[in-house]
Each structure stands twice: as C-alpha cells, then as structure tokens.
Design a protein around this motif. Structure first.
Motif, PDB file in Angstrom:
ATOM      1  N   HIS A  88      52.151 -90.149  96.181  1.00 40.20           N
ATOM      2  CA  HIS A  88      52.015 -91.504  96.723  1.00 40.20           C
ATOM      3  C   HIS A  88      50.916 -91.605  97.773  1.00 40.20           C
ATOM      4  N   ARG A  89      50.424 -90.474  98.203  1.00 38.30           N
ATOM      5  CA  ARG A  89      49.501 -90.446  99.332  1.00 38.30           C
ATOM      6  C   ARG A  89      48.220 -91.234  99.031  1.00 38.30           C
ATOM      7  N   GLN A  90      47.659 -90.997  97.829  1.00 39.99           N
ATOM      8  CA  GLN A  90      46.387 -91.636  97.549  1.00 39.99           C
ATOM      9  C   GLN A  90      46.538 -93.149  97.489  1.00 39.99           C
ATOM     10  N   GLY A  91      47.578 -93.603  96.847  1.00 36.37           N
ATOM     11  CA  GLY A  91      47.785 -95.039  96.747  1.00 36.37           C
ATOM     12  C   GLY A  91      47.993 -95.668  98.114  1.00 36.37           C
ATOM     13  N   SER A  92      48.726 -95.009  98.979  1.00 36.10           N
ATOM     14  CA  SER A  92      48.994 -95.577 100.294  1.00 36.10           C
ATOM     15  C   SER A  92      47.745 -95.560 101.152  1.00 36.10           C
ATOM     16  N   ASP A  93      46.942 -94.518 101.033  1.00 41.04           N
ATOM     17  CA  ASP A  93      45.696 -94.479 101.783  1.00 41.04           C
ATOM     18  C   ASP A  93      44.793 -95.640 101.374  1.00 41.04           C
ATOM     19  N   ARG A  94      44.773 -95.980 100.062  1.00 43.89           N
ATOM     20  CA  ARG A  94      43.955 -97.108  99.641  1.00 43.89           C
ATOM     21  C   ARG A  94      44.461 -98.399 100.308  1.00 43.89           C
ATOM     22  N   ALA A  95      45.797 -98.489 100.372  1.00 49.99           N
ATOM     23  CA  ALA A  95      46.369 -99.693 100.968  1.00 49.99           C
ATOM     24  C   ALA A  95      45.984 -99.818 102.430  1.00 49.99           C
ATOM     25  N   SER A  96      45.762 -98.699 103.069  1.00 46.68           N
ATOM     26  CA  SER A  96      45.422 -98.722 104.485  1.00 46.68           C
ATOM     27  C   SER A  96      43.934 -98.858 104.718  1.00 46.68           C
ATOM     28  N   GLY A  97      43.190 -98.948 103.658  1.00 47.90           N
ATOM     29  CA  GLY A  97      41.755 -99.133 103.799  1.00 47.90           C
ATOM     30  C   GLY A  97      40.996 -97.852 103.963  1.00 47.90           C
ATOM     31  N   LYS A  98      41.591 -96.718 103.698  1.00 46.90           N
ATOM     32  CA  LYS A  98      40.881 -95.437 103.842  1.00 46.90           C
ATOM     33  C   LYS A  98      40.163 -95.154 102.538  1.00 46.90           C
ATOM     34  N   GLY A  99      39.006 -95.712 102.390  1.00 50.63           N
ATOM     35  CA  GLY A  99      38.304 -95.663 101.112  1.00 50.63           C
ATOM     36  C   GLY A  99      38.006 -94.297 100.614  1.00 50.63           C
ATOM     37  N   GLY A 100      37.708 -93.344 101.439  1.00 51.05           N
ATOM     38  CA  GLY A 100      37.306 -92.051 100.944  1.00 51.05           C
ATOM     39  C   GLY A 100      38.385 -91.004 100.993  1.00 51.05           C
ATOM     40  N   ALA A 101      39.605 -91.413 101.157  1.00 55.00           N
ATOM     41  CA  ALA A 101      40.664 -90.426 101.362  1.00 55.00           C
ATOM     42  C   ALA A 101      40.866 -89.529 100.167  1.00 55.00           C
ATOM     43  N   GLY A 102      40.491 -89.970  98.951  1.00 53.53           N
ATOM     44  CA  GLY A 102      40.749 -89.176  97.756  1.00 53.53           C
ATOM     45  C   GLY A 102      40.116 -87.823  97.812  1.00 53.53           C
ATOM     46  N   HIS A 103      38.979 -87.664  98.488  1.00 49.02           N
ATOM     47  CA  HIS A 103      38.302 -86.381  98.510  1.00 49.02           C
ATOM     48  C   HIS A 103      38.826 -85.471  99.599  1.00 49.02           C
ATOM     49  N   HIS A 104      39.715 -85.957 100.415  1.00 43.56           N
ATOM     50  CA  HIS A 104      40.220 -85.141 101.512  1.00 43.56           C
ATOM     51  C   HIS A 104      41.646 -84.682 101.261  1.00 43.56           C
ATOM     52  N   ILE A 105      42.212 -85.082 100.120  1.00 45.57           N
ATOM     53  CA  ILE A 105      43.562 -84.659  99.771  1.00 45.57           C
ATOM     54  C   ILE A 105      43.461 -83.499  98.803  1.00 45.57           C
ATOM     55  N   HIS A 106      44.140 -82.449  99.083  1.00 43.51           N
ATOM     56  CA  HIS A 106      44.051 -81.257  98.258  1.00 43.51           C
ATOM     57  C   HIS A 106      45.288 -81.124  97.380  1.00 43.51           C
ATOM     58  N   SER A 107      45.070 -80.797  96.118  1.00 44.32           N
ATOM     59  CA  SER A 107      46.177 -80.614  95.194  1.00 44.32           C
ATOM     60  C   SER A 107      46.936 -79.334  95.522  1.00 44.32           C
ATOM     61  N   ASP A 108      48.246 -79.370  95.276  1.00 44.38           N
ATOM     62  CA  ASP A 108      49.046 -78.165  95.468  1.00 44.38           C
ATOM     63  C   ASP A 108      49.302 -77.436  94.143  1.00 44.38           C
ATOM     64  N   ALA A 109      48.575 -77.865  93.077  1.00 46.84           N
ATOM     65  CA  ALA A 109      48.712 -77.184  91.788  1.00 46.84           C
ATOM     66  C   ALA A 109      48.033 -75.825  91.844  1.00 46.84           C
ATOM     67  N   THR A 110      48.670 -74.814  91.255  1.00 46.13           N
ATOM     68  CA  THR A 110      48.092 -73.480  91.228  1.00 46.13           C
ATOM     69  C   THR A 110      47.155 -73.333  90.040  1.00 46.13           C
ATOM     70  N   ALA A 111      46.281 -72.352  90.123  1.00 45.27           N
ATOM     71  CA  ALA A 111      45.339 -72.104  89.021  1.00 45.27           C
ATOM     72  C   ALA A 111      46.057 -71.811  87.712  1.00 45.27           C
ATOM     73  N   PRO A 112      47.123 -70.974  87.701  1.00 45.93           N
ATOM     74  CA  PRO A 112      47.842 -70.739  86.439  1.00 45.93           C
ATOM     75  C   PRO A 112      48.451 -72.025  85.864  1.00 45.93           C
ATOM     76  N   GLN A 113      48.953 -72.903  86.742  1.00 48.23           N
ATOM     77  CA  GLN A 113      49.517 -74.157  86.255  1.00 48.23           C
ATOM     78  C   GLN A 113      48.450 -75.020  85.594  1.00 48.23           C
ATOM     79  N   ILE A 114      47.317 -75.127  86.263  1.00 52.17           N
ATOM     80  CA  ILE A 114      46.228 -75.933  85.708  1.00 52.17           C
ATOM     81  C   ILE A 114      45.724 -75.339  84.402  1.00 52.17           C
ATOM     82  N   ALA A 115      45.588 -74.003  84.360  1.00 52.53           N
ATOM     83  CA  ALA A 115      45.134 -73.346  83.134  1.00 52.53           C
ATOM     84  C   ALA A 115      46.125 -73.565  81.997  1.00 52.53           C
ATOM     85  N   ALA A 116      47.416 -73.508  82.318  1.00 53.08           N
ATOM     86  CA  ALA A 116      48.446 -73.656  81.286  1.00 53.08           C
ATOM     87  C   ALA A 116      48.443 -75.061  80.699  1.00 53.08           C
ATOM     88  N   ILE A 117      48.393 -76.065  81.573  1.00 53.62           N
ATOM     89  CA  ILE A 117      48.412 -77.433  81.042  1.00 53.62           C
ATOM     90  C   ILE A 117      47.097 -77.752  80.345  1.00 53.62           C
TER      91      ILE A 117
END
Length: 636
Positions: free
Chosen positions: A251-280
């Motif tokens: 929900h973080r990205q959507g809420s940041d947009r609502a607050s007017g933080k236009g560039g917040a998407g590049h400052h949020i880091h995914s908690d997905a691991t490399a094996p998870q990303i590779a698997a999917i």
C-alpha cells in the motif's frame, strides 16, 4: 451480416461493453480520485472485457463515498486488480494492434504470436509503464524502463500465456472469421483472450504488489496547503503507517502518491529475494512457452488469415497440424453474404436452356453464381448454381449440332466446365490446369465443339469439383439422335439428377464422404421429398427415366416400385436390344447414367427412390412417408 448464432451474442456483448466503458469513463473523470493512467487503464480494460471490466471497477476501485478511495482500495486483492488492470491495458493494447496489423499483412499464425508478444511487451513497458507513469514514479525515462522491466516481463509473460492459446484455438477453430479484423468474431476472440490473460496474470500481480515490485491502485487528489490537509488524507497516511508496521508494503506506493510524493516509487525497496524473483520469472517463462508452443501440436500455425480467408468449417471435420489451407477452403460453407438471388420452393431447375444461332452455331450462355435455393418449404441451401437453377438448365441438342457455350464466372472462386462422356477436342474438355487455365471470377471462357454422339450426358465443373459440384454445379445434357429411329421411345421422358447436401446451423457445406462432410439432406432435381415433382401417367403407358449420377460422393441404388424396368442405355450408349435386361434397382454412382423404361402396369402411387433408407429422410427424419430421394408416380 449476422450469419451464426454467435454473431447475435457478440452484438449484445459489445453493446454492453460500449455502455460499460462509457459509464467507467464518465465516472472515472467525474468522481474517482486516481491518476489519469489508471483512469485510462480501467477504460481500456472495460472496453476489452465488457461487463467484467465494469464489475472489477465497481468492486475494487470506484470510490464508494467521497474521501474513502484510499481506505476502499487498501486490501491486497484490490491492489492486485489495479496492478493487473495497468498491465492488461498496456499489454493487451499492444497485442491487439499487432494482431490487426499481422492479419492484414498475412503473416503466419506462429509469427503473428511472436510479433504480438513483442508488441504487447514493448507497449506495456515503454509506453504505458515507463512513459505514462513517469511523472508519478519520478526519475528519468531510462531509469523507469530499467526499474519496470522485470515486473513488466513477468506480468506480460503470464498475460500472453493466457491469450496465446485462446487466440490460437479460437482463430484456427471451425470459424475462421475470427482471423479477420473486419469480422466481429475477431474482436470477440480478442475479448476472450484478454479475459484469459487477465485471469492468469492476476495472481502474479498480487505477489508483485505485495513484494513492492509493482504499484497497485493509487489515489491522486488535489494538493492543498499543509494546514488545510483533509481528514481523508490523514487517514490515508495512518493506513500507510499501519501497513508498513505489519510489513505489508503493497500500500505504500499508492499512499505516497496520494500524499503528493511523486518520486517515492524509486525510493521504496522490494523485500523479494533473488530466488523468489528467479522462481516466478521461470514460472512465467514456462507458462509463456506452453501457451505459445503447445497449440502447434493440434493446429496448423503456418497458416495466415489470407490463407484461410475467413471460412467456416463443418462440425466434426478433423483439423490438425497437417491440415492445409486448401482443404479448409474446399470444406468450408458457402458464404451467405455472397448470395446474389433467392428462389422460392416453386422455382424449378433443369429448365431447357434457350440458345441463339450465329453462323450455324447454337450459342448458349451459362453463368454460375451463388444463390439461395429452397429444397423444402422450410429448408434452404446456399448453393452454386448455373443460371439460378438447381440442377442447372438442360442443354437439349441434336446429334451433329455445332454448339458454343460461353461460361461467365460469377462465383467467388475459379471454375471450368467438363462435358461428361463426350468425345471432343482436348482443349474443350475442361480440366483446370491440364487442358485450360481455370476461369477466374469475372472472366468468360467459350467452349465450342460438335456433338457427334447421342444419349444422356451431363456437365459439371472440373476445378475443385469436390466443392463446387457438391454445392450445386451440374446440369443435364440431352442429345437426340440424328435418326429418330435410334431413339428408344417412351410415352413420358423424365430426367432424375441426384444430389447430397450438408446443412448445419443455417450454413451449407459441400457434402463429402469424410469426417464432418456426411450429408443430411438429399434431392432429386433440386428438391427433397415431399417437395419433389409427381409424375402422372395412365395404365399401359411407358416412362423413360434418365438417371444421371450428378451425385458427388455417394452411390444411390435407385429402385422403382410396381414392377421391373428395362435397362436400355448406360452412360449415354444405347444397349443393343439383345443385351437389354430387366431389373428393379440400378446402382447410380457418381458420373454414371442409366436410361430405363418402366411400364405402368396397375393404377396407384408407385415410388422411385434410393434404397438406402437414410437417403430417403430429411435431416434423419421422415415427412409424409419419407424424404430425400423419392418421387411418386401417380398412375390412373
């Protein structure tokens, strides 16, 4: 023109789709506080998915009451819907545009799928994701492409894995109109494909949103001064903080947009691991490979829209990866949209063809075209016919006549005419590509020869005869002997031309002795009993029946009730008196002719019929004692 039941359903479906799209577009721009890119995402997806798109909008995105959009769209399943909507809007648009272009260019289906995948991925990544989202994601366009590549790749793979088999099996199925962008069915298949792609991509998008690899639904309100911040925005911030505290980063990205933080998407880091990303990622590739490649095990994906030309196949026809386009076109239904004239039950075939004399030559005109013809009061066929008749008009001449037949082709395909059984110059014989070039649509070809024989003959096409003759192109050619004494005389003379028909779901297919081509209607001189003529005679009179094997692929044992007949001619050749014989049944095979003379011995109603019971039914049912290949002789 609506020619199949599915066409009426599609009209209703797309009417609902347009109405749903108008509502979503109006409501989005008037009431819903989200970014323009998401507004257009829902508009496009509703256009593609019709009422289902409207349902998703109302259940997952439409603000129920002012100021509640952030809270309403908070659940993960709704955020997954928003992510998938954004994916489908971009990817499906690219896929559909590519499908229209590749079909127009006539690319084979396998290449079509590859181009569609590349176009969908490119449109989704470079335009809908990186360009349209640039102002919200912040950073440079290049950086947006890099950060969007992986989630777009995974999402697109699942999207195409759902769409590809749907397009392959439905476009290359029975109704090949689905390959033509000018046909409503094409857009129906695209709609089903988008629904399938959405369904398969949705679970992956839920995971991508949960792991902060993709955005979900967003809220965008006007930016008021800090002192005047609304209670709903504060509530949105509070929900964001609570979500972060629970570890739900979706929900973080959507809420940041609502607050007017236009560039917040590049400052949020995914908690997905490399094996998870590779698997999917690997799972998405496997799904894509299955969706793109597996259909080739059952379908001929080397064919293009131009190869099959929007034809409709009969039910039950075996179509596999080895079935060529020529087979499909030959087996296809006659196109009802090409009908040039319609004829009621009273119209008769086998009417004598008039001629004109030119320098001692009898000149006849034949024009094959597509017509609608009644074989029963409530059954019509779309047929190929000479001069608007089934059978074609009778050419009745005398032995020794010089004749010229001008054939003008008004069919949608090539044709020729073969004069069955006649001895004539080779170049007049009629086989396409062998003795003459085929007569192309709109062209005229003249046959000229002298009739040196006499007897019962007929004419039919010798270009795709399995299709064109089966659809009605045939006619009697009766040649009287130069010496009247050579004629076997009778009180009545009756020609019987046999034909099989395949009529299903309002379409007429050429009947053939193969899977999917078996006939269900049968006619004598273009009519099925009880619509056939009645022959009227008196006791003691004789009847010459000329059986002509205009039947295309089946043998008909023709039987006459009321006593035996005498076989007096076979295949146009008169049988010597000493060799004539009595019989009550003759097997009339394709191309064969028998002249028989029957004597009316007793009063009553006597039948001429095929002795295969199925051939004396109409669509497997009897009417008034029979059907199909039956004629009554009424003797008084």
């Amino acid at each position: 023109m609506l020619i199949q039941p599915i066409d009426y359903f599609l009209v209703a479906w797309f009417a609902l789709a347009v109405a749903s799209t108008l509502y979503v577009g109006f409501d989005q721009y008037r009431n819903n506080p989200e970014p323009v890119v998401m507004k257009w995402g829902f508009i496009l997806v509703t256009l593609y998915m019709g009422p289902l798109g409207l349902l998703l909008y109302v259940l997952a995105d439409k603000e129920p009451r002012p100021g509640e959009h952030e809270a309403f769209t908070g659940p993960l399943w709704k955020q997954g819907v928003g992510s998938t909507i954004h994916c489908v809007a971009g990817d499906a648009t690219g896929i559909i545009l590519a499908a229209v272009i590749t079909a127009t260019l006539g690319l084979p289906m396998w290449l079509d799928l590859i181009v569609e995948y590349l176009a969908g991925f490119a449109f989704g990544l470079f335009i809908f994701q990186s360009l349209f989202m640039k102002s919200m994601m912040g950073g440079t366009y290049r950086e947006n492409v890099r950060k969007s590549f992986l989630p777009e790749f995974i999402s697109m793979n699942f999207m195409m894995a759902g769409m590809a088999p749907v397009m392959s099996f439905l476009m290359m199925g029975r109704d090949m109109r689905a390959m033509e962008p000018t046909e409503l069915l094409f857009w129906g298949v695209m709609s089903i494909g988008v629904i399938a792609g959405f369904t398969l991509a949705y679970p992956a998008n839920v995971w991508l949103v949960a792991r902060r690899l993709k955005h979900g639904l967003m809220t965008e309100r006007e930016k008021p001064a800090e002192a005047a911040r609304t209670a709903s925005e504060q509530h949105a911030r509070m929900q964001m903080q609570q979500a972060d505290a629970r570890g739900h980063g979706y929900h973080r990205q959507g809420s940041d947009r609502a607050s007017g933080k236009g560039g917040a998407g590049h400052h949020i880091h995914s908690d997905a691991t490399a094996p998870q990303i590779a698997a999917i990622g690997m799972a998405s590739l496997v799904a894509l490979a299955i969706g793109m490649i597996a259909p080739a095990n059952w379908l001929n994906l080397t064919l293009s829209a131009r190869d099959v030309g929007g034809v409709i196949m009969p039910q039950g026809m075996i179509m596999d990866r080895d079935t060529p386009a020529d087979t499909m076109r030959d087996m296809a239904a006659a196109d009802p949209r090409l009908v040039t004239a319609s004829y009621g039950l009273a119209a008769k075939g086998d009417q004598e063809l008039p001629f004109r004399m030119e320098n001692g030559v009898k000149v006849f005109e034949l024009k094959p075209s597509v017509i609608r013809w009644h074989i029963l009061p409530d059954v019509t066929v779309e047929a190929y016919a000479y001069n608007g008749q089934i059978p074609g008009p009778r050419i009745h001449i005398r032995q020794g006549d010089r004749l010229r037949i001008n054939v003008t082709n008004a069919l949608p395909e090539e044709t020729t005419v073969h004069w069955h059984g006649l001895i004539l110059p080779n170049q007049m014989d009629g086989p396409a590509e062998i003795t003459q070039p085929p007569i192309e649509p709109g062209e005229t070809y003249s046959y000229e020869f002298t009739a040196n024989q006499h007897g019962t003959y007929f004419y039919h096409p010798h270009a795709k005869p399995d299709r064109t003759q089966a659809l009605g192109l045939y006619g009697a050619l009766i040649i009287d002997p130069a010496d009247p004494a050579d004629e076997v005389a009778a009180d009545h003379d009756y020609v019987i031309e046999l034909q099989e028909w395949l009529v299903r779901e309002g379409l007429t297919y050429p009947s053939m002795p193969m899977d999917g081509g078996m006939p269900n209607f049968f006619t004598i001189n273009g009519k099925a009993y009880p619509a056939t003529e009645t022959i009227r005679m008196k006791v003691g009179e004789t009847l010459k029946v000329r059986f002509i094997g205009t039947n295309n692929g089946f043998i008909h044992p023709m039987h006459i009730h009321g006593g035996p007949f005498e076989v007096v001619a076979r295949d146009g050749e008169t049988v010597a008196p000493s060799a004539r014989f009595l019989a009550d049944t003759v097997n009339v095979g394709p191309g064969q002719r028998y002249d028989v003379v029957w004597t009316a011995r007793r009063p009553g109603k006597w039948l001429i019929h095929c002795h295969i019971p199925h051939h004396t039914t109409n669509n497997n049912a009897e009417e008034k004692g029979g059907g199909g290949l039956m004629v009554v002789i009424d003797v008084t």
